[in-house]
Design a protein around this motif. Structure first.
Motif, PDB file in Angstrom:
ATOM      1  N   PRO A 110       0.891  -1.335  -0.070  1.00  0.00           N
ATOM      2  CA  PRO A 110       0.298   0.132  -0.217  1.00  0.00           C
ATOM      3  C   PRO A 110       1.045   1.696  -0.212  1.00  0.00           C
ATOM      4  CG  PRO A 110       0.156  -1.506   2.032  1.00  0.00           C
ATOM      5  CD  PRO A 110       0.247  -1.729   1.544  1.00  0.00           C
ATOM      6  N   ASP A 111       1.975   1.229   0.285  1.00  0.00           N
ATOM      7  CA  ASP A 111       2.346   2.178   0.627  1.00  0.00           C
ATOM      8  C   ASP A 111       2.977   2.808  -0.974  1.00  0.00           C
ATOM      9  OD1 ASP A 111       4.001   4.436   2.379  1.00  0.00           O
ATOM     10  OD2 ASP A 111       6.176   3.771   1.521  1.00  0.00           O
ATOM     11  N   SER A 112       4.306   1.729  -1.540  1.00  0.00           N
ATOM     12  CA  SER A 112       4.876   2.110  -3.173  1.00  0.00           C
ATOM     13  C   SER A 112       3.221   2.171  -3.615  1.00  0.00           C
ATOM     14  CB  SER A 112       4.970   0.703  -3.125  1.00  0.00           C
ATOM     15  OG  SER A 112       6.041   0.901  -2.976  1.00  0.00           O
ATOM     16  N   PHE A 113       1.659   2.026  -3.301  1.00  0.00           N
ATOM     17  CA  PHE A 113       0.875   1.871  -4.221  1.00  0.00           C
ATOM     18  C   PHE A 113       0.053   3.635  -4.730  1.00  0.00           C
ATOM     19  CE2 PHE A 113      -3.784   2.322  -4.474  1.00  0.00           C
ATOM     20  CZ  PHE A 113      -4.134   1.867  -6.258  1.00  0.00           C
ATOM     21  N   HIS A 114       0.607   4.275  -3.033  1.00  0.00           N
ATOM     22  CA  HIS A 114      -0.005   5.099  -3.002  1.00  0.00           C
ATOM     23  C   HIS A 114       0.660   6.501  -3.528  1.00  0.00           C
ATOM     24  CE1 HIS A 114      -3.176   3.084  -0.558  1.00  0.00           C
ATOM     25  NE2 HIS A 114      -4.274   4.722  -0.860  1.00  0.00           N
ATOM     26  N   ARG A 115       2.528   6.258  -3.144  1.00  0.00           N
ATOM     27  CA  ARG A 115       2.839   6.937  -3.364  1.00  0.00           C
ATOM     28  C   ARG A 115       3.062   6.949  -5.257  1.00  0.00           C
ATOM     29  NH1 ARG A 115       6.156   8.930   0.827  1.00  0.00           N
ATOM     30  NH2 ARG A 115       7.599  10.246  -1.292  1.00  0.00           N
ATOM     31  N   LEU A 116       3.326   5.733  -5.758  1.00  0.00           N
ATOM     32  CA  LEU A 116       2.706   6.129  -7.160  1.00  0.00           C
ATOM     33  C   LEU A 116       1.412   6.720  -7.404  1.00  0.00           C
ATOM     34  CD1 LEU A 116       3.949   2.620  -8.929  1.00  0.00           C
ATOM     35  CD2 LEU A 116       5.114   5.035  -8.139  1.00  0.00           C
ATOM     36  N   LEU A 117       0.982   6.805  -6.756  1.00  0.00           N
ATOM     37  CA  LEU A 117      -0.329   7.129  -7.124  1.00  0.00           C
ATOM     38  C   LEU A 117      -0.651   8.479  -6.749  1.00  0.00           C
ATOM     39  CD1 LEU A 117      -3.739   6.891  -7.791  1.00  0.00           C
ATOM     40  CD2 LEU A 117      -3.769   6.567  -5.715  1.00  0.00           C
ATOM     41  N   TYR A 118      -0.613   9.076  -6.058  1.00  0.00           N
ATOM     42  CA  TYR A 118       0.086  10.383  -5.552  1.00  0.00           C
ATOM     43  C   TYR A 118       0.701  11.495  -6.307  1.00  0.00           C
ATOM     44  CZ  TYR A 118      -4.142  10.035  -2.445  1.00  0.00           C
ATOM     45  OH  TYR A 118      -5.533   9.688  -2.343  1.00  0.00           O
ATOM     46  N   LYS A 119       1.869  10.817  -6.845  1.00  0.00           N
ATOM     47  CA  LYS A 119       3.714  11.205  -7.447  1.00  0.00           C
ATOM     48  C   LYS A 119       4.574  11.679  -6.445  1.00  0.00           C
ATOM     49  CE  LYS A 119       2.318  10.143 -11.972  1.00  0.00           C
ATOM     50  NZ  LYS A 119       0.892   9.396 -11.970  1.00  0.00           N
ATOM     51  N   ALA A 120       4.160  10.866  -5.530  1.00  0.00           N
ATOM     52  CA  ALA A 120       4.377  11.272  -4.211  1.00  0.00           C
ATOM     53  C   ALA A 120       5.974  11.482  -4.482  1.00  0.00           C
ATOM     54  CB  ALA A 120       4.589  10.618  -2.936  1.00  0.00           C
ATOM     55  N   ASP A 121       6.882  10.886  -5.210  1.00  0.00           N
ATOM     56  CA  ASP A 121       8.792  11.123  -5.271  1.00  0.00           C
ATOM     57  C   ASP A 121       9.528  11.697  -6.272  1.00  0.00           C
ATOM     58  OD1 ASP A 121       8.464   9.280  -2.838  1.00  0.00           O
ATOM     59  OD2 ASP A 121       7.994   7.498  -4.321  1.00  0.00           O
ATOM     60  N   GLY A 122       9.752  12.390  -6.183  1.00  0.00           N
ATOM     61  CA  GLY A 122      10.803  13.349  -6.856  1.00  0.00           C
ATOM     62  C   GLY A 122      10.350  14.609  -7.707  1.00  0.00           C
ATOM     63  N   GLU A 123      10.978  14.258  -8.431  1.00  0.00           N
ATOM     64  CA  GLU A 123      10.490  16.361  -9.559  1.00  0.00           C
ATOM     65  C   GLU A 123       9.429  15.279 -10.872  1.00  0.00           C
ATOM     66  OE1 GLU A 123      11.957  19.527 -12.260  1.00  0.00           O
ATOM     67  OE2 GLU A 123      14.220  19.112 -10.716  1.00  0.00           O
ATOM     68  N   ARG A 124       7.970  16.288 -10.646  1.00  0.00           N
ATOM     69  CA  ARG A 124       7.867  15.315 -11.342  1.00  0.00           C
ATOM     70  C   ARG A 124       7.336  16.145 -13.360  1.00  0.00           C
ATOM     71  NH1 ARG A 124       7.041  10.164  -9.753  1.00  0.00           N
ATOM     72  NH2 ARG A 124       5.749   9.730 -11.341  1.00  0.00           N
ATOM     73  N   ALA A 125       7.086  14.976 -13.764  1.00  0.00           N
ATOM     74  CA  ALA A 125       7.028  15.935 -15.418  1.00  0.00           C
ATOM     75  C   ALA A 125       5.860  17.110 -15.173  1.00  0.00           C
ATOM     76  CB  ALA A 125       6.422  14.944 -16.244  1.00  0.00           C
ATOM     77  N   GLU A 126       5.538  18.024 -16.039  1.00  0.00           N
ATOM     78  CA  GLU A 126       4.114  18.819 -16.069  1.00  0.00           C
ATOM     79  C   GLU A 126       3.497  18.597 -16.204  1.00  0.00           C
ATOM     80  OE1 GLU A 126       2.625  22.873 -17.826  1.00  0.00           O
ATOM     81  OE2 GLU A 126       4.676  21.556 -18.380  1.00  0.00           O
ATOM     82  N   TRP A 127       3.481  17.022 -17.575  1.00  0.00           N
ATOM     83  CA  TRP A 127       2.127  15.772 -17.799  1.00  0.00           C
ATOM     84  C   TRP A 127       2.891  14.535 -17.594  1.00  0.00           C
ATOM     85  CZ3 TRP A 127      -1.895  18.709 -18.982  1.00  0.00           C
ATOM     86  CH2 TRP A 127      -0.989  20.023 -19.604  1.00  0.00           C
ATOM     87  N   GLU A 128       1.795  14.186 -16.379  1.00  0.00           N
ATOM     88  CA  GLU A 128       2.603  12.972 -16.097  1.00  0.00           C
ATOM     89  C   GLU A 128       1.662  11.734 -16.613  1.00  0.00           C
ATOM     90  OE1 GLU A 128       4.535  11.289 -13.159  1.00  0.00           O
ATOM     91  OE2 GLU A 128       5.086  13.377 -13.738  1.00  0.00           O
ATOM     92  N   TYR A 129       1.956  10.610 -16.668  1.00  0.00           N
ATOM     93  CA  TYR A 129       1.193   9.716 -17.090  1.00  0.00           C
ATOM     94  C   TYR A 129       0.197   9.340 -16.340  1.00  0.00           C
ATOM     95  CZ  TYR A 129       3.840   6.856 -13.378  1.00  0.00           C
ATOM     96  OH  TYR A 129       4.329   6.305 -11.966  1.00  0.00           O
ATOM     97  N   PRO A 130      -0.722   8.953 -16.548  1.00  0.00           N
ATOM     98  CA  PRO A 130      -1.824   8.545 -16.021  1.00  0.00           C
ATOM     99  C   PRO A 130      -1.438   6.862 -15.028  1.00  0.00           C
ATOM    100  CG  PRO A 130      -2.408   7.938 -18.306  1.00  0.00           C
ATOM    101  CD  PRO A 130      -0.829   8.247 -17.967  1.00  0.00           C
ATOM    102  N   PHE A 131      -1.480   6.899 -14.098  1.00  0.00           N
ATOM    103  CA  PHE A 131      -1.393   6.016 -12.991  1.00  0.00           C
ATOM    104  C   PHE A 131      -2.506   4.706 -13.439  1.00  0.00           C
ATOM    105  CE2 PHE A 131      -2.647   3.447  -9.181  1.00  0.00           C
ATOM    106  CZ  PHE A 131      -1.179   2.934  -9.161  1.00  0.00           C
ATOM    107  N   ALA A 132      -4.037   4.896 -13.263  1.00  0.00           N
ATOM    108  CA  ALA A 132      -4.438   3.309 -13.711  1.00  0.00           C
ATOM    109  C   ALA A 132      -4.505   2.877 -14.703  1.00  0.00           C
ATOM    110  CB  ALA A 132      -6.035   3.782 -13.480  1.00  0.00           C
ATOM    111  N   VAL A 133      -4.229   3.473 -15.865  1.00  0.00           N
ATOM    112  CA  VAL A 133      -3.960   3.669 -17.144  1.00  0.00           C
ATOM    113  C   VAL A 133      -2.322   2.727 -17.881  1.00  0.00           C
ATOM    114  CG1 VAL A 133      -3.952   4.254 -19.891  1.00  0.00           C
ATOM    115  CG2 VAL A 133      -5.902   4.529 -18.322  1.00  0.00           C
ATOM    116  N   ALA A 134      -1.394   3.271 -17.183  1.00  0.00           N
ATOM    117  CA  ALA A 134      -0.137   2.825 -17.078  1.00  0.00           C
ATOM    118  C   ALA A 134      -0.186   1.729 -16.049  1.00  0.00           C
ATOM    119  CB  ALA A 134       0.447   4.103 -15.665  1.00  0.00           C
ATOM    120  N   GLY A 135      -1.053   1.194 -15.640  1.00  0.00           N
ATOM    121  CA  GLY A 135      -1.031  -0.231 -14.583  1.00  0.00           C
ATOM    122  C   GLY A 135      -1.595  -0.999 -15.761  1.00  0.00           C
TER     123      GLY A 135
END
Length: 317
Positions: A196-221
């Motif tokens: 769950p920790d990894s899941f939510h960090r990816l869902l909320y894009k919590a790590d690192g410096e993110r791009a202006e246009w991010e990949y959509p989490f669910a469709v990426a899965g």
């Protein structure tokens, strides 16, 4: 090609903006089809293979595996003898008589136990199930994913713009599964339940410096699940790659090896995404390099379980 709505990374959690862009080819594949309407909802229950392995069956399978191992080893010796004889003829007559190889100049004879064969068969069955928006079990699974992703938020209708916050391209998530099928939803649920920790960090894009246009989490899965199944040749009974052979060996002790590899692949993808400072249109390229890295780890010497893989350490529970 139809355009899909992609969420722009918000400045804060309260604001979402949409842009129009072209989805990768794997995302825009047609749906696999629908089936008849399901029965009354009893809540989502994970797909579990029936337990066919009681004590007597285990003893029988032990001897069956022993016999099959003997046959396979004998076959290998015969193939080696034929290969050596072919090489001798080639030297004598200037022609090649060696048997054709399946990969890297080697004929791959795979000796799988009955348990491994059974689990591979079950995985193939899972991968053949399309997502059906009229099936109650599938509806319940989608609701379960929402509850795991947002435990304190109210469950929205199955058709709502709120689903876009999770990274679905439309207000109706069922239109985004396509070739990924129901198993891709099961993979996302497994990820949320077990890491769950990894899941939510990816869902909320919590790590690192993110791009202006991010990949959509669910469709990426969904894309990761589909591409991983192709990489491991789940649909074929022929173990035609080293990665597929190594994966089949993992199934002896880990029935959920595919689901665990999915979680690792998702974590790998995000790490490569950040390292490359990638943006939305580079998703396919990052996904491809992620699967190459996963194959390299899977086929490394000494990997006897998913937990032995170096990238497994990135997952947080």
């Amino acid at each position: 090609m139809a355009s899909k709505a992609v969420r722009r990374r918000p400045a804060d959690k309260g604001s979402d903006k949409l842009m129009e862009t072209t989805m990768p080819d794997s995302v825009t594949e047609p749906l696999l089809g629908n089936s008849a309407q399901g029965s009354k909802s009893e809540g989502y229950k994970p797909t579990i293979r029936p337990d066919l392995w009681d004590g007597k069956t285990h003893e029988f399978l032990h001897w069956a595996h022993f016999v099959s191992d003997f046959i396979t080893q004998s076959a290998k010796r015969i193939v080696n003898a034929i290969s050596q004889f072919g090489s001798l003829l080639a030297r004598l007559f200037g022609c090649s008589c060696a048997p054709q190889s399946s990969q890297h100049g080697q004929t791959m004879l795979v000796n799988l136990s009955p348990l491994q064969e059974e689990r591979l068969k079950f995985l193939r069955q899972r991968s053949n199930v399309p997502f059906d928006c009229y099936t109650v079990q599938h509806q319940d699974a989608l609701k379960e994913l929402w509850k795991l992703a947002y435990p304190v938020r109210q469950l929205p209708p199955l058709k709502s713009d709120l689903w876009k916050e999770m990274g679905w391209q439309n207000s109706d998530p069922s239109t985004d599964f396509r070739a990924g099928g129901f198993m891709s939803l099961e993979n996302l649920i497994y990820f949320a339940r077990n890491y769950p920790d990894s899941f939510h960090r990816l869902l909320y894009k919590a790590d690192g410096e993110r791009a202006e246009w991010e990949y959509p989490f669910a469709v990426a899965g969904v894309n990761i699940s589909y591409t991983l199944a192709q990489t491991l040749v789940l649909q074929s009974g022929n173990r035609s790659s080293k990665a597929s052979v190594c994966f089949a060996q993992l199934l002896e002790d880990d029935e959920m090896a595919f689901d665990n590899l999915f979680c690792i692949a998702f974590q790998m993808l995000d790490a490569q995404w950040l390292a490359r400072r990638a943006s939305y249109m580079e998703f396919n390229e990052v996904l491809k390099s992620t699967l190459v890295q996963l194959e390299q780890e899977l086929t490394s010497e000494g990997i006897s379980s998913v937990q032995n893989m170096p990238s497994f350490r990135m997952l947080k529970r």
